[in-house]
Design an enzyme around this catalytic site. Structure first.
Site, PDB file in Angstrom:
ATOM      1  CD  GLU A  45     -24.342  45.666  75.909  1.00 39.08           C
ATOM      2  OE1 GLU A  45     -25.296  46.167  76.524  1.00 39.08           O
ATOM      3  OE2 GLU A  45     -24.059  44.454  75.936  1.00 39.08           O
ATOM      4  CG  HIS A  79     -33.551  45.004  73.236  1.00 37.29           C
ATOM      5  ND1 HIS A  79     -33.044  45.046  71.964  1.00 37.29           N
ATOM      6  CD2 HIS A  79     -32.523  44.625  74.038  1.00 37.29           C
ATOM      7  CE1 HIS A  79     -31.768  44.681  71.986  1.00 37.29           C
ATOM      8  NE2 HIS A  79     -31.432  44.423  73.236  1.00 37.29           N
ATOM      9  NE  ARG A  87     -30.363  48.143  75.915  1.00 37.57           N
ATOM     10  CZ  ARG A  87     -30.375  47.026  76.631  1.00 37.57           C
ATOM     11  NH1 ARG A  87     -31.314  46.846  77.534  1.00 37.57           N
ATOM     12  NH2 ARG A  87     -29.460  46.093  76.455  1.00 37.57           N
ATOM     13  CG  HIS A 138     -35.316  44.463  77.133  1.00 32.81           C
ATOM     14  ND1 HIS A 138     -35.185  43.108  76.911  1.00 32.81           N
ATOM     15  CD2 HIS A 138     -34.113  44.886  77.599  1.00 32.81           C
ATOM     16  CE1 HIS A 138     -33.954  42.722  77.217  1.00 32.81           C
ATOM     17  NE2 HIS A 138     -33.299  43.775  77.653  1.00 32.81           N
ATOM     18  NE  ARG A 151     -31.932  47.406  81.602  1.00 31.28           N
ATOM     19  CZ  ARG A 151     -31.234  46.534  80.865  1.00 31.28           C
ATOM     20  NH1 ARG A 151     -30.045  46.107  81.274  1.00 31.28           N
ATOM     21  NH2 ARG A 151     -31.706  46.108  79.714  1.00 31.28           N
TER      22      ARG A 151
END
Length: 544
Positions: free
Chosen positions: A120, A248, A294, A355, A390
């Protein structure tokens, strides 16, 4: 499901039934009585909606150092290095423990016995352990079953924590200095009857998850109203880094989808982000392109939407092929098809949504808060792992690692106290509270709070927007607080009070950070500054 106990007294009270709450309950139940209090049914939690997986450096080409480096880079300079080291060093053991409990992760067909590993955004290696695209549900289901079957664990469903019980505040005749205070459990409200009872406990663990419902658009379920965060702050525990809200990047754009997220793992397998006219754009924002962290992906999407005047961007999953989509992402594929999109032949529309909160109640490496006998783990806690952003799939790992450490520390507390008895707790006092005649005032305040945060404290911020947000949130919060003390409590008013305080804390943190770092991007201070390379800490003295 076991029947709820009539007398609410236990050794360990765990508030929340996600992965963190269930893990700490299972660890402490080896030697103590545990009561889990959960707002809805036991399975309803952020964990249950986690699609991606759990990050751990277990691949042959991976190392602890690489996982640590990726986490620190993503955290933009304010991760706690010791916390990150603990996370990555204990990660493999937690994965092995879940496998031993019967959690069924996907296996690598090319390497018999090995777990399949995905990749990811922000990760330099494939290290995401997963169970198709419903990893959270697989883990949650197994842990919940074990908790339900455990003879020393009771589960109280459809109850919400109203507030923590402090020795200094709630015990008659106790004059306790703030530095010697402690928590003796919590007042909990039965959502069906409206009855509020004290739940006495020698140790209390907050595992209540995040506060995504503070935003108008979120991937979180309705339960994510910041209850533990708000209660801990009211009790005197410091909070930190609440300005770092992770959006997100890819939630399905559909009026009935209710912010259904499309896992970042699809881009790890080769899916591409496109503008509405079908052109790739992530290569213009980061060297990792579609696999950028992200915060960068979310801001890139926001920038493209504003630049072009579009309501969404496109995500091309069709390039993965029907077989891979069906095998690796069956839940995402079936849901997108249900909403009428031909995922096999055309790109689907996506937008960012709130998110994950990277900050929370400040804890040490063993889950202790600043208040004796009060612990926190999971998304509600600020362990120092995430810093300003994160790293994908580190959240479930953090919950596992620090739930185990919290559980061990709770047992040590109980052992050191011996057979210390819980004091008699006073009943909840209504103080003449009346039943509200109209619900519309509460609904309006709820909607207004969420709209303010979305409009003024979203992916991109400014000093003017934050100033306006601070003023408007404070007015709403004052009104909500008056309503809280005037009217008879129900779960909606309890949640509204909590989300009002959390919104205030989020804005207060953002106002203090006069720079751009990680998930906090302010157009008036558009670069990171060394003097802000630190946590944003708030105590009750900072926010009235």
């Amino acid at each position: 499901m076991k029947r709820s106990p009539e007398k609410l007294q236990t050794d360990v009270l765990v508030v929340g039934s996600g992965i963190a709450g269930l893990c700490v309950a299972l660890h402490t139940a080896q030697f103590a009585r545990v009561l889990i209090v959960t707002k809805r049914e036991g399975h309803e939690s952020n964990t249950n909606y986690a699609q991606g997986g759990i990050a751990a450096a277990i691949g042959e080409d991976d190392t602890l150092e690489l996982h640590e480096r990726d986490t620190l880079i993503c955290g933009a300079g304010i991760c706690d290095p010791e916390s990150v080291r603990v996370l990555v060093e204990e990660g493999a053991g937690e994965i092995a423990h879940l496998v031993s409990l019967g959690v069924r992760f996907d296996r690598d067909p090319s390497a018999p016995g090995a777990l399949a590993l995905g990749r990811e955004g922000g990760h330099s290696r494939r290290r995401i352990v997963h169970a198709k695209d419903r990893t959270g549900r697989e883990v949650e289901t197994r842990l919940l079953k074990l908790a339900q079957e455990h003879p020393r664990i009771s589960i109280l469903e459809n109850h919400i924590m109203v507030d923590l019980i402090l020795a200094s505040k709630h015990l008659a005749g106790r004059r306790t200095a703030p530095e010697r205070d402690r928590v003796w459990g919590a007042y909990v409200l039965d959502r069906s009857s409206g009855r509020i009872r004290p739940c006495a406990a020698r140790a209390t663990v907050l595992a209540t998850g995040g506060a995504g419902k503070a935003y108008l658009y979120t991937t979180n379920p309705d339960i994510a109203t910041g209850d533990g965060l708000a209660a801990a702050f009211r009790a005197g525990a410091p909070v930190a880094n609440l300005e770092f809200i992770q959006f997100h990047p890819t939630c399905l754009f559909h009026p009935e989808a209710k912010s259904f997220l499309i896992s970042e793992a699809v881009r790890g397998e080769g899916a591409k982000l496109l503008t509405s006219d079908g052109k790739p754009f992530m290569h213009r924002y980061h060297k990792l392109g579609d696999l950028a962290p992200r915060d960068i992906v979310a801001r890139a999407i926001d920038s493209e939407m504003k630049r072009r005047g579009d309501k969404f961007v496109l995500l091309d999953l069709a390039r993965l092929g029907r077989r891979l989509l069906r095998k690796r992402f069956p839940h995402i594929t079936s849901r997108v098809l249900e909403f009428g999109y031909d995922v096999f032949h055309e790109p689907i529309p996506v937008v960012p949504a709130a998110h994950y909160i990277c900050g929370g109640v400040v804890t040490d490496l063993d889950g202790r808060t600043a208040i004796p006998a009060l612990y926190a783990c999971g998304e509600v806690a600020c362990t120092g792992v995430h810093g300003a952003n994160r790293l994908a799939s580190n959240s479930l790992l953090e919950a596992l690692v620090f739930a185990r450490r919290s559980g061990r520390t709770v047992l040590n507390q109980l052992l050191s106290e011996g057979r210390a008895r819980v004091p008699k707790l006073p009943a909840w006092r209504t103080n003449g509270a009346i039943t509200p005649k109209e619900q519309v005032i509460f609904d309006h305040n709820w909607d207004a709070l969420r709209r303010i945060l979305w409009d003024y404290m979203g992916i991109v911020r400014s000093d003017e927007r934050l100033k306006r947000a601070a003023t408007m949130v404070r007015v709403l919060r004052d009104q909500i607080e008056r309503d809280y003390w005037r009217y008879r409590l129900d779960s909606d008013l309890v949640e509204l009070r909590n989300i009002g305080l959390v919104a205030d804390l989020m804005v207060a943190c953002a106002v203090r950070r006069k720079e751009s770092r990680g998930l906090h991007y302010n157009v008036d201070h558009n670069r990171p500054l060394d003097r802000f390379r630190r946590d944003t800490m708030l105590t009750r003295r900072d926010v009235r």
